[in-house]
Scaffold this active site. Structure first.
Site, PDB file in Angstrom:
ATOM      1  N   ASN A  35      -8.069 -12.622   5.198  1.00 58.60           N
ATOM      2  CA  ASN A  35      -8.649 -12.018   4.007  1.00 58.60           C
ATOM      3  C   ASN A  35     -10.156 -12.205   4.009  1.00 58.60           C
ATOM      4  OD1 ASN A  35      -8.338 -10.594   1.572  1.00 58.60           O
ATOM      5  ND2 ASN A  35      -6.635 -11.899   0.927  1.00 58.60           N
ATOM      6  N   CYS A  92      12.013  13.850  -8.126  1.00 57.58           N
ATOM      7  CA  CYS A  92      12.313  14.759  -9.233  1.00 57.58           C
ATOM      8  C   CYS A  92      12.707  13.942 -10.460  1.00 57.58           C
ATOM      9  CB  CYS A  92      13.434  15.724  -8.852  1.00 57.58           C
ATOM     10  SG  CYS A  92      13.877  16.869 -10.192  1.00 57.58           S
ATOM     11  N   CYS A 139      10.757  20.671  -8.772  1.00 62.88           N
ATOM     12  CA  CYS A 139      11.863  20.641  -7.811  1.00 62.88           C
ATOM     13  C   CYS A 139      12.218  22.075  -7.402  1.00 62.88           C
ATOM     14  CB  CYS A 139      13.062  19.964  -8.456  1.00 62.88           C
ATOM     15  SG  CYS A 139      14.489  19.776  -7.363  1.00 62.88           S
ATOM     16  N   HIS A 188       5.888  -0.305  -2.809  1.00 61.56           N
ATOM     17  CA  HIS A 188       5.475   0.421  -4.007  1.00 61.56           C
ATOM     18  C   HIS A 188       5.551   1.935  -3.864  1.00 61.56           C
ATOM     19  CE1 HIS A 188       3.003  -3.417  -5.099  1.00 61.56           C
ATOM     20  NE2 HIS A 188       4.279  -3.521  -5.411  1.00 61.56           N
ATOM     21  N   CYS A 229      16.726  15.486 -11.133  1.00 64.40           N
ATOM     22  CA  CYS A 229      17.832  15.202 -10.200  1.00 64.40           C
ATOM     23  C   CYS A 229      17.583  13.963  -9.338  1.00 64.40           C
ATOM     24  CB  CYS A 229      18.122  16.411  -9.315  1.00 64.40           C
ATOM     25  SG  CYS A 229      16.897  16.704  -8.009  1.00 64.40           S
ATOM     26  N   ASN A 266       0.828  -1.211   0.000  1.00 63.00           N
ATOM     27  CA  ASN A 266       0.000   0.000   0.000  1.00 63.00           C
ATOM     28  C   ASN A 266       0.862   1.261   0.000  1.00 63.00           C
ATOM     29  OD1 ASN A 266      -2.141  -1.781   0.156  1.00 63.00           O
ATOM     30  ND2 ASN A 266      -2.242  -1.681   2.382  1.00 63.00           N
ATOM     31  N   VAL A 267       0.299   2.329  -0.546  1.00 62.00           N
ATOM     32  CA  VAL A 267       1.044   3.580  -0.693  1.00 62.00           C
ATOM     33  C   VAL A 267       0.405   4.724   0.087  1.00 62.00           C
ATOM     34  CG1 VAL A 267       1.972   2.938  -2.959  1.00 62.00           C
ATOM     35  CG2 VAL A 267      -0.215   4.169  -2.835  1.00 62.00           C
ATOM     36  N   ASP A 268      -0.592   4.409   0.929  1.00 57.97           N
ATOM     37  CA  ASP A 268      -1.412   5.442   1.571  1.00 57.97           C
ATOM     38  C   ASP A 268      -0.870   5.959   2.896  1.00 57.97           C
ATOM     39  OD1 ASP A 268      -2.213   3.351   3.480  1.00 57.97           O
ATOM     40  OD2 ASP A 268      -3.516   2.638   1.858  1.00 57.97           O
ATOM     41  N   CYS A 325      18.017  23.108 -10.317  1.00 61.82           N
ATOM     42  CA  CYS A 325      17.327  21.987 -10.956  1.00 61.82           C
ATOM     43  C   CYS A 325      16.007  22.433 -11.580  1.00 61.82           C
ATOM     44  CB  CYS A 325      17.091  20.861  -9.944  1.00 61.82           C
ATOM     45  SG  CYS A 325      16.301  19.399 -10.674  1.00 61.82           S
TER      46      CYS A 325
END
Length: 271
Positions: A243, A134, A175, A126, A137, A109-111, A180
């Protein structure tokens, strides 16, 4: 290695009590219980777009504005969500056993909900919605700004009548380094991209050394994470799946506990 799954909670808890090295592998199911869209199946759309088609380097190259609207929406949804009883049970278990067990949480999960629940030893396979990278860079920074840039305020609603994005690229997140100024992208592993080698190595080491693994709310179809638990079971680690339904990997595991993670995990992880 098909084995007959047990749902004997008392027996599992006894095995868990004896464990010295525990890995908890989590997926979208645990976040869904906090109201985070899984973007799978019939729910796999944002506006009229298949969500997976926006989570690619090619989509970002073609329309970074559209991709940023999608990720702005996801950031705002996740920011309003709260860690549920499953997240809290994991964090509490890690804290209680900080001196007698090595507990590692590996999430797809990315939350950021595991960290907000208090989890410390966390591997995010992930990436994270609240990190940027960026494109020039390559610097990775944490960013909780809401909105992440002024032009995204009020944007990103999943309105199926909206097509494309008319935001000029120069107004998107860039950035802030004076030398940059490159376009920022979400620090997310997109389809077609490989996991960061350092992250994959760290996760691999944890999986190789665990004697008990809990698989929590993951569909076991996204690689390479889908291989982790079956490989652990094959080498002799005890694996339990939590699950709401069985998955292609369930038959590889020793225990299966059906139901919402917020209901099953607190019972399994309480002493």
């Amino acid at each position: 290695m098909a084995v007959r799954q047990s749902s004997d909670l008392a027996k599992f808890k006894e095995r868990l009590k004896q464990a010295k090295d525990v890995v908890i592998l989590s997926g979208a199911g645990i976040s869904a219980e906090s109201g985070i869209p899984t973007f799978r199946g019939a729910g796999g759309f944002w506006r009229k777009y298949q969500a997976s088609s926006l989570a690619t380097p090619e989509a970002f190259q073609t329309s970074p504005s559209l991709v940023w609207e999608f990720y702005h929406y996801r950031r705002e949804v996740a920011a309003k969500a709260q860690p549920n009883d499953g997240h809290m049970a994991i964090a509490n278990y890690e804290r209680k056993h900080s001196s007698d067990k090595n507990v590692t949480i590996i999430t797809q999960n990315v939350d950021g909900l595991h960290a907000r629940a208090g989890t410390k030893n966390l591997i995010e396979l992930h990436g994270n919605l609240y990190k940027t990278r960026c494109t020039k860079c390559k610097e990775v920074l944490v960013n909780f700004d809401s909105p992440i840039c002024e032009v995204l305020a009020g944007r990103g609603a999943p309105d199926t009548n909206v097509v494309g994005s008319d935001i000029p690229i120069k107004l998107l997140p860039h950035c802030k380094k004076s030398n940059c100024g490159g376009l920022l992208r979400p620090h997310i592993v997109w389809f077609g991209e490989g996991l960061e080698s350092a992250v994959l190595e760290k996760a691999g080491k944890a999986m190789e050394s665990c004697d008990v693994c809990l698989v929590v709310g993951t569909s076991s179809v996204v690689y390479p994470a889908a291989m982790f638990a079956p490989q652990a079971a094959a080498r002799g680690a005890l694996v339990a799946e939590f699950n709401i339904e069985t998955t292609p990997a369930t038959s590889d595991f020793h225990y299966y506990f059906e139901g919402p993670c917020g209901t099953t995990l607190p019972k399994a992880l309480e002493d």
